[in-house]
Design an enzyme around this catalytic site. Structure first.
Site, short mmCIF file in Angstrom:
data_model
loop_
_atom_site.label_atom_id
_atom_site.label_comp_id
_atom_site.label_asym_id
_atom_site.label_seq_id
_atom_site.Cartn_x
_atom_site.Cartn_y
_atom_site.Cartn_z
N CYS A 1 0.84 -1.22 0.00
CA CYS A 1 0.00 0.00 0.00
C CYS A 1 0.87 1.26 0.00
O CYS A 1 0.53 2.26 -0.65
CB CYS A 1 -0.93 0.01 1.21
SG CYS A 1 -2.14 -1.32 1.21
C1 BEZ Z 1 0.62 -4.53 2.01
O1 BEZ Z 1 0.22 -3.46 1.53
O2 BEZ Z 1 1.75 -4.94 1.84
C2 BEZ Z 1 -0.33 -5.33 2.86
C3 BEZ Z 1 -1.54 -4.81 3.25
C4 BEZ Z 1 -2.39 -5.55 4.04
C5 BEZ Z 1 -2.04 -6.82 4.43
C6 BEZ Z 1 -0.84 -7.34 4.02
C7 BEZ Z 1 0.01 -6.60 3.24
#
Ligand code: BEZ
Length: 258
Positions: free
Chosen positions: A75
């Site tokens: 994200c």
């Molecule tokens: C990520 O953006 O890497 C992520 C977001 C939520 C859960 C696991 C990973």
């Protein structure tokens, strides 16, 4: 004046909190956005203050994206990439808005950190949806995932709030900002020129005569000689900037007629 009549209609009984879901969107398992739908209106708290979504979004192209959470690796890179792309969104008359389940204070801190990491301010609002009310009512959660945690979804809405494109990515795979910009270009070309666009189209490439047009309608719309058939079912035309060239001479990934 209420420009969208369904806004005054009864709320969806499953639509928790601030979302106004039109009765026509009712369904046994909840509403999922489909291309052509008007995206529901909702009230939200954001990093740029409270908004009512329709009032905020109407009149510009909108990239609405949901993310599972702040301060997570994928994200973070997505947010940085979109922050860097704000000038490209501006050039297309488009704006971005994100949604996560985090409190506004956390989103604000995360946006500041993303700006420090990527060197671009997150100059668009991030919606705080801590109880999943918006994500759940607007089809941005997944039955196999937590009901409170949004999936990695991207929608492009046109200035009249219609859903024009939907992407859904797995949690560990970051979105491609270039593809979002490419689809914005293709949608705007489609609306401006009444054309279709081929696979992997980029601005400047050959365009397609939509299958809904007869040859006579294509002549009327694009001019006799303004398009040419590669097959009866595959008709191409040069983009306007290169219209003085023969259609086949334009940059293209399409096969040459044989
Ligand atoms: C990520 O953006 O890497 C992520 C977001 C939520 C859960 C696991 C990973």
């Amino acid at each position: 004046m209420n420009r969208l009549p369904f806004l005054s209609q009864t709320l969806h009984p499953q639509a928790a909190g601030p979302v106004r879901l039109p009765p026509g969107y009712r369904g046994g398992t909840g509403w999922m956005p489909r291309i052509g739908d008007i995206f529901p209106d909702f009230e939200a708290r954001t990093t740029q203050g409270p908004i009512r979504f329709h009032a905020w979004a109407e009149g510009r192209w909108t990239v609405l994206f949901s993310q599972p959470g702040a301060f997570t690796p994928v994200c973070t890179t997505e947010l940085g990439s979109l922050a860097e792309a704000i000038p490209e969104l501006d050039r297309r008359g488009a704006q971005a808005i994100g949604l996560t389940p985090d409190p506004v204070a956390d989103l604000t801190a995360w946006c500041a950190d993303v700006a420090a990491l990527f060197g671009s301010a997150v100059g668009f609002p991030m919606i705080s949806d801590p109880d999943g009310a918006i994500a759940g009512a607007c089809g941005m959660t997944h039955p196999k995932e937590s009901p409170d945690v949004p999936i990695r979804m991207t929608l492009i809405l046109d200035p009249a709030l219609h859903v024009r494109m939907i992407f859904e990515y797995p949690v560990r795979i970051g979105r491609g900002t270039e593809e979002i910009l490419r689809v914005l270009d293709a949608l705007q070309a489609r609306d401006r020129l009444e054309v279709a666009t081929p696979a992997d189209w980029q601005p400047g490439d050959l365009l397609l005569v939509p299958s809904a047009f007869s040859d006579e309608e294509a002549d009327a719309r694009f001019g006799a000689g303004g398009w040419r058939p590669l097959r009866r079912y595959l008709r191409v035309l040069a983009p306007p900037a290169t219209a003085h060239r023969a259609a086949g001479a334009a940059a293209t990934r399409l096969p040459r007629a044989r």
